[in-house]
Motif scaffolding. Structure first.
Motif, PDB file in Angstrom:
ATOM      1  N   UNK C 152       0.823  -1.197   0.000  1.00 51.25           N
ATOM      2  CA  UNK C 152       0.000   0.000   0.000  1.00 51.25           C
ATOM      3  C   UNK C 152       0.865   1.257   0.000  1.00 51.25           C
ATOM      4  N   UNK C 156       0.670   3.793  -3.087  1.00 52.93           N
ATOM      5  CA  UNK C 156       0.361   5.199  -2.819  1.00 52.93           C
ATOM      6  C   UNK C 156       1.427   6.114  -3.401  1.00 52.93           C
ATOM      7  N   UNK C 163       0.735  11.786 -10.238  1.00 45.71           N
ATOM      8  CA  UNK C 163       0.267  13.160 -10.071  1.00 45.71           C
ATOM      9  C   UNK C 163       1.420  14.143 -10.189  1.00 45.71           C
ATOM     10  N   UNK C 173      -1.217  18.197  -0.747  1.00 48.07           N
ATOM     11  CA  UNK C 173      -1.732  16.876  -1.103  1.00 48.07           C
ATOM     12  C   UNK C 173      -0.783  15.777  -0.624  1.00 48.07           C
ATOM     13  N   UNK C 176      -1.093  15.388   3.104  1.00 43.76           N
ATOM     14  CA  UNK C 176      -2.345  14.710   3.429  1.00 43.76           C
ATOM     15  C   UNK C 176      -2.227  13.212   3.258  1.00 43.76           C
ATOM     16  N   UNK C 177      -1.648  12.797   2.130  1.00 46.99           N
ATOM     17  CA  UNK C 177      -1.550  11.368   1.847  1.00 46.99           C
ATOM     18  C   UNK C 177      -0.586  10.683   2.797  1.00 46.99           C
ATOM     19  N   UNK C 180      -2.215  10.083   6.040  1.00 41.72           N
ATOM     20  CA  UNK C 180      -3.061   8.881   6.036  1.00 41.72           C
ATOM     21  C   UNK C 180      -2.219   7.638   6.269  1.00 41.72           C
TER      22      UNK C 180
ATOM     23  N   UNK D 145     -11.063  16.198   5.604  1.00 47.61           N
ATOM     24  CA  UNK D 145     -10.673  14.802   5.765  1.00 47.61           C
ATOM     25  C   UNK D 145     -11.305  13.925   4.691  1.00 47.61           C
ATOM     26  N   UNK D 148      -9.414  14.363   1.544  1.00 54.06           N
ATOM     27  CA  UNK D 148      -8.141  13.662   1.667  1.00 54.06           C
ATOM     28  C   UNK D 148      -8.333  12.164   1.411  1.00 54.06           C
ATOM     29  N   UNK D 149      -9.421  11.662   1.960  1.00 55.04           N
ATOM     30  CA  UNK D 149      -9.722  10.244   1.767  1.00 55.04           C
ATOM     31  C   UNK D 149     -10.036   9.950   0.292  1.00 55.04           C
ATOM     32  N   UNK D 151      -8.960  11.575  -2.238  1.00 53.57           N
ATOM     33  CA  UNK D 151      -7.668  11.603  -2.923  1.00 53.57           C
ATOM     34  C   UNK D 151      -6.899  10.300  -2.724  1.00 53.57           C
ATOM     35  N   UNK D 152      -7.031   9.762  -1.514  1.00 53.03           N
ATOM     36  CA  UNK D 152      -6.292   8.526  -1.259  1.00 53.03           C
ATOM     37  C   UNK D 152      -6.829   7.390  -2.127  1.00 53.03           C
TER      38      UNK D 152
END
Lengths: 194, 194, 194, 194
Positions: C152, C156, C163, C173, C176-177, C180, D145, D148-149, D151-152
DNA sequence: TATGAATGAGCATTCATTCAT
DNA sequence: AATGAATGAATGCTCATTCAT
């Protein structure tokens, strides 16, 4: 496309086969680099087409004479005269290109091509000799001997062609060799008379 | 330097003359790029040297036989046998390379080279036939006729060589053509007897 | 040769793989047209060599950190920082060239190459996560789950790389990723604590 | 003109973007060289039109499902199923062509195009997740959020797409990654329940 | 509208030859 | 003497684009 083939033929006469580049043909026919690839993918293809064209012309006259059952003496002397002229003006011949092509290709690839060229020639020469037999001026020693004799004519002319390419060929030499070939028929004629 | 020439000869047998690059010869003889240029400035020079070497070997045996006045029947049948073997093992022949060289060069430049090759060959064949004349088994029709006959032998063998390169040559065809050449001598013998 | 590879790498970063011609590399490294063919027969070969070189450099630092059993928190945040920097300076990345190479080749031909790249990456990411497990800060859910998590991370980062190439990537961005991904580990940590 | 676009699409699926020539499209659609230039000035233009067409089709079903307020569980599992099928049949995908296009163009030129593609995708994924929130099965952690999700999800699927193109993608790997994405929602669901 | 012949710029590749070592 | 890296001219071939029909 005729323009390409005519130009290519001139180039092949001048430079043989191996030394000819697409550029040479392009320069000679005045068509653009890419333009030529519309019709032909390679020098090889152009060469094969040129040879095909020539085959059509090559034997038409003598074949016609044979079919019209013209006098053997006339036909054979025309044939020799034509060959002599060809040998003495070898700058217009495709023989060199033909040799270089045959020599350079892997044998299986040219077998069909070479066989067509050779058997057409054989057939023509045989038909001339057969004409002589039918007219009673050439000995009838059987099909096998006739074929052998036809081959000898071909082999002799091929040999002379090599000399022509080496420019080691004089008119005198040609006449001498053709005289020998003539005697071979005459001899047989005499024997026939016996 | 012998290593270079031996390697080059193998390459010329395999690929003719026109397709041979310096790289081919370098690969075959294992000498470096620069090393070869010390001895030879071009493929042409190497080729000429190879041909010169070969000339020395070529006629030694038959010339010796002639000089020793061995029986004509033996000499001529040896000659045919040797030629036949050569024609049937043409992958070891320099004939193709020779043709391509002769064909590709501007004529004046190769005149001397070609004349040497041709006249050596003529002389050898003539000497064989002369042996026959001297031994009374070949008709003595004068020097001119003898020369013509010698030329015919050469021309025939050159013609057969072309067929050999085209792989259009069978043992049968060779035998047939050599039989014709033999008959030409025999005939003359008979006539002589008359 | 190093000069060639360095120049080629710059070109691949700038133009990807498919659009790169030998000319581009020649212009960049200042070696002659023929000179480059001494070392490499094609753009493909050069590319593979460039990638091989890069593989050597790529993982050395993080692998060293893992082997030295440095604190997981440090290692992972270094890893993310490094990736972030790479993503934000993508004009120096070979990712585009790598993609174009992988995409354009018939699959069997690149299988080995692609597998090496992918498994090296997998191994490195797994080893980082395993470090976390060993240090008790990442949940031990079994080998399979760990592998899945490693994948994963890779997936990702690959997605973010796309991108980046599209220049649709903001620092926000990325943060943010990566947040996560961090949460996924943290979560597991909490669960572990339960 | 539809004929052109359909043919072009097949070609782009097969060969990507960079390797496609006008000739390829001409061959595939059976329209003449000149005929195509009436409608499109370049491969680029054709590609953009193909992508525009595809955008129209792409999200219609899922958007409809969302608008009809169908059960989130159903919608998301449909979405994953569809993506999985797409990933496993990647020879019918324009993703490769899309990547090559995005990669190869100067960035300002494709900004608009790329933004449209990306924001449409974002919007669709967000709308699905929002559906989950509205139905109370996905945690409501705020707009940021959620984005963001979303995007994930996109990033993960893009990453998987790369692997698909490299044919490094197994069904197992897809399932594993989608399981992770599912857990991310489930987790939130649980937390939500707390 | 539609055709496809023609153009010419651009690319990969090969090879004879040179030259510093 | 001997090496082999480097050069650059020349060749085959492809392709986007134009244009007379």
């Amino acid at each position: 496309m005729k323009k390409i083939l005519d130009a290519a033929r001139r180039v092949f006469c001048r430079k043989g086969f191996l030394a000819v580049t697409m550029q040479d043909i392009i320069d000679e026919c005045g068509i653009s680099r890419g333009g030529i690839y519309i019709y032909f993918a390679s020098v090889d293809e152009i060469f094969l087409e040129v040879m095909k064209q020539r085959s059509k012309e090559k034997f038409s006259e003598v074949n016609k004479a044979v079919q019209n059952f013209q006098p053997f003496g006339q036909v054979i002397s025309d044939y020799f005269a034509r060959q002599k002229e060809r040998l003495l003006n070898f700058e217009n011949s495709l023989f060199r290109a033909y040799c270089e092509y045959i020599f350079s290709k892997p044998k299986p690839a040219v077998q069909a091509f070479r066989d067509i060229q050779f058997s057409q020639l054989q057939k023509t020469v045989e038909s001339i000799l057969l004409l002589g037999v039918l007219q009673g001026v050439v000995a009838n020693d059987g099909k096998e001997k006739l074929q052998r004799l036809a081959n000898h004519f071909i082999v002799t002319i091929d040999g002379l062609s090599i000399l022509a390419l080496a420019e080691a060929l004089t008119e005198e030499l040609i006449d001498g060799q053709f005289a020998i070939l003539n005697e071979m028929i005459q001899k047989k004629e005499n024997e026939n008379a016996n």
